[in-house]
Design an enzyme around this catalytic site. Sequence first.
Site, PDB file in Angstrom:
ATOM      1  N   PHE A 114       0.853  -1.187   0.000  1.00 34.61           N
ATOM      2  CA  PHE A 114       0.000   0.000   0.000  1.00 34.61           C
ATOM      3  C   PHE A 114       0.894   1.244   0.000  1.00 34.61           C
ATOM      4  CE2 PHE A 114      -3.024   3.018   1.941  1.00 34.61           C
ATOM      5  CZ  PHE A 114      -4.118   2.792   1.105  1.00 34.61           C
ATOM      6  N   ASP A 185       3.103  -6.179   7.440  1.00 38.84           N
ATOM      7  CA  ASP A 185       1.920  -5.328   7.597  1.00 38.84           C
ATOM      8  C   ASP A 185       0.703  -6.241   7.436  1.00 38.84           C
ATOM      9  OD1 ASP A 185      -0.267  -3.656   7.286  1.00 38.84           O
ATOM     10  OD2 ASP A 185       0.900  -2.063   6.338  1.00 38.84           O
ATOM     11  N   TYR A 210      -9.538  -0.953  11.542  1.00 34.61           N
ATOM     12  CA  TYR A 210     -10.832  -0.452  11.042  1.00 34.61           C
ATOM     13  C   TYR A 210     -11.370  -1.283   9.887  1.00 34.61           C
ATOM     14  CZ  TYR A 210      -7.262   2.138   8.361  1.00 34.61           C
ATOM     15  OH  TYR A 210      -6.160   2.474   7.639  1.00 34.61           O
ATOM     16  N   LYS A 211     -10.612  -2.298   9.458  1.00 38.39           N
ATOM     17  CA  LYS A 211     -11.095  -3.147   8.359  1.00 38.39           C
ATOM     18  C   LYS A 211     -11.819  -4.358   8.961  1.00 38.39           C
ATOM     19  CE  LYS A 211      -7.019  -1.924   5.554  1.00 38.39           C
ATOM     20  NZ  LYS A 211      -7.562  -0.929   4.639  1.00 38.39           N
ATOM     21  N   ARG A 357     -13.101  -4.169  -6.591  1.00 32.08           N
ATOM     22  CA  ARG A 357     -12.626  -4.972  -5.463  1.00 32.08           C
ATOM     23  C   ARG A 357     -13.793  -5.347  -4.543  1.00 32.08           C
ATOM     24  NH1 ARG A 357      -8.226  -2.665  -1.154  1.00 32.08           N
ATOM     25  NH2 ARG A 357      -9.998  -1.381  -0.614  1.00 32.08           N
TER      26      ARG A 357
HETATM   27  C1  LIG Z   1      -1.330  -2.063   3.899  1.00 35.41           C
HETATM   28  C2  LIG Z   1      -1.867  -0.772   4.427  1.00 35.41           C
HETATM   29  N1  LIG Z   1      -1.059   0.031   5.150  1.00 35.41           N
HETATM   30  C3  LIG Z   1      -1.523   1.203   5.626  1.00 35.41           C
HETATM   31  C4  LIG Z   1      -2.818   1.632   5.397  1.00 35.41           C
HETATM   32  C5  LIG Z   1      -3.319   2.936   5.921  1.00 35.41           C
HETATM   33  O1  LIG Z   1      -2.637   3.458   6.993  1.00 35.41           O
HETATM   34  P1  LIG Z   1      -3.322   4.536   7.934  1.00 35.41           P
HETATM   35  O2  LIG Z   1      -4.185   3.779   8.893  1.00 35.41           O
HETATM   36  O3  LIG Z   1      -2.190   5.242   8.574  1.00 35.41           O
HETATM   37  O4  LIG Z   1      -4.160   5.421   7.096  1.00 35.41           O
HETATM   38  C6  LIG Z   1      -3.680   0.821   4.649  1.00 35.41           C
HETATM   39  C7  LIG Z   1      -5.071   1.233   4.333  1.00 35.41           C
HETATM   40  O5  LIG Z   1      -5.495   2.329   4.464  1.00 35.41           O
HETATM   41  C8  LIG Z   1      -3.177  -0.394   4.140  1.00 35.41           C
HETATM   42  O6  LIG Z   1      -3.963  -1.171   3.416  1.00 35.41           O
HETATM   43  N1  LIG Z   2      -8.212   4.111   5.586  1.00 30.44           N
HETATM   44  C1  LIG Z   2      -9.033   4.479   4.574  1.00 30.44           C
HETATM   45  C2  LIG Z   2      -9.681   5.695   4.611  1.00 30.44           C
HETATM   46  C3  LIG Z   2     -10.530   6.074   3.589  1.00 30.44           C
HETATM   47  C4  LIG Z   2     -10.732   5.202   2.537  1.00 30.44           C
HETATM   48  C5  LIG Z   2     -10.093   4.014   2.469  1.00 30.44           C
HETATM   49  C6  LIG Z   2      -9.217   3.632   3.483  1.00 30.44           C
HETATM   50  C7  LIG Z   2      -8.490   2.365   3.429  1.00 30.44           C
HETATM   51  O1  LIG Z   2      -8.216   1.795   4.436  1.00 30.44           O
HETATM   52  C8  LIG Z   2      -8.116   1.834   2.125  1.00 30.44           C
HETATM   53  C9  LIG Z   2      -7.464   0.498   2.227  1.00 30.44           C
HETATM   54  N2  LIG Z   2      -6.207   0.513   2.925  1.00 30.44           N
HETATM   55  C10 LIG Z   2      -7.216  -0.144   0.880  1.00 30.44           C
HETATM   56  O2  LIG Z   2      -6.684  -1.225   0.894  1.00 30.44           O
HETATM   57  O3  LIG Z   2      -7.553   0.368  -0.132  1.00 30.44           O
END
Ligand SMILES: Cc1ncc(COP(=O)(O)O)c(C=O)c1O
Ligand SMILES: Nc1ccccc1C(=O)C[C@H](N)C(=O)O
Length: 398
Positions: A114, A185, A210-211, A357
Amino acid sequence: MKSGAVFRKEQFVIPSGVIYLDGNSLGPLPRIASRRITEVVEREWGQALIRAWNECAWMEQPARVGDLIAKLVGAPGGSIVMGDTLSIKVYQALASALQMRPDRKIILSDSGNFPTDLYMAQGLIESLDKGHELRIVAPEAVERSIDETVAAVMITQVDYRTGRLHEMNRITSAAHDAGAVMIWDLAHSAGAVPVQLTDSGCEFAVGCTYKYLNGGPGAPAFIYVRPDLVETVRPALAGWMGHDVPFAFDRDYRPANSIERMRVGTPPIIQLSALEAAMQIWNGVDMGDVRAASIELSERFIAEVEKRCPALHLVSPRDPAARGSQVSFRFEHGYAAMQALIDRGVIGDFRAPDIMRFGFTPLYLDTGDIVTAAEVVEDVILNRLWDNPRYKQVNSVT
Ligand SMILES: Cc1ncc(COP(=O)(O)O)c(C=O)c1O
Ligand SMILES: Nc1ccccc1C(=O)C[C@H](N)C(=O)O
């Protein structure tokens, strides 16, 4: 038909008419979390005020919730602490890893990672200014790219676009054979696939909540440090809550002799309380059963969609053992098609340039949902419902 022992949809708020296939981005609201937030706000914050840090055990909450996560990812109590966002936890793990291998300059990652993980690495490299380099290879090339120049291997186990799953133990062993530090991760793994952190032997793991863990938007991230290292890793972000005795207000930083050293500042109590409540949903849930149900749902979805919509091309691995808990299809008009689906109650998301997705979360999805979702996909694709100016591409979340 229900997807077996793990189905507990009644514990979530799912709006009627919605089939939610985006729990891999933002999990839905657990009813228990909603109740708990009200209680924390009104009784703890409202009535106990500052006393709540002691009386309601707010101060211990980051480690207490960390122990709940640990059970789900095969880690011992005391090895995980909560706090900050995942980006920050990636930074901390990586900075600590680089300090453990001062003579090596390469950070190895893959193109399926990511972006924020890669950006954090780039930012850290600039701040350190010691000649480190981020080497990004194809997901299939990770294992053979690990050599004795690599300080840290930093990989997201499940590719956010394709759902491709890395073999955790194999890659960790390859990293260790070359003397590199391994960081996983688990953003798309925790609560999605069985994870055994202790068995893997990795030094660090991080993830968001949050997922699949349904902690709510902005719920704090977690960080795992292998127990034998916890007294020696440098936390990089030397915040007062990671100090050995925060309320001694010492002038100099001295990290706690435990996983607490990875804490930084004041924990987000309301959000952590939502997550702590949401974690109760996992009581009695076996991750092996979740995995089996997830595979059943995703296999069915692929079969139904491919049978109905030849224009959609699977980009996820066809072998379910090589996938996380999501399925992605390539479609030229994917953005518009996803907007049309969302309009019709089937909520997935879109990832540029052309990926539709769909996430599979057996706690609140069953086979009936999957077949209905596939029927709506068919309607949208075959009847060109996506071909509507309302669904013109903009730079939006889904
Ligand atoms: C692999 C991964 N790392 C990091 C993040 C996001 O990090 P953060 O919670 O700091 O926005 C996501 C999704 O948003 C992710 O899928
Ligand atoms: N934190 C978010 C805030 C707003 C919208 C999406 C996200 C996601 O988490 C995206 C996710 N990491 C992704 O795999 O696309």
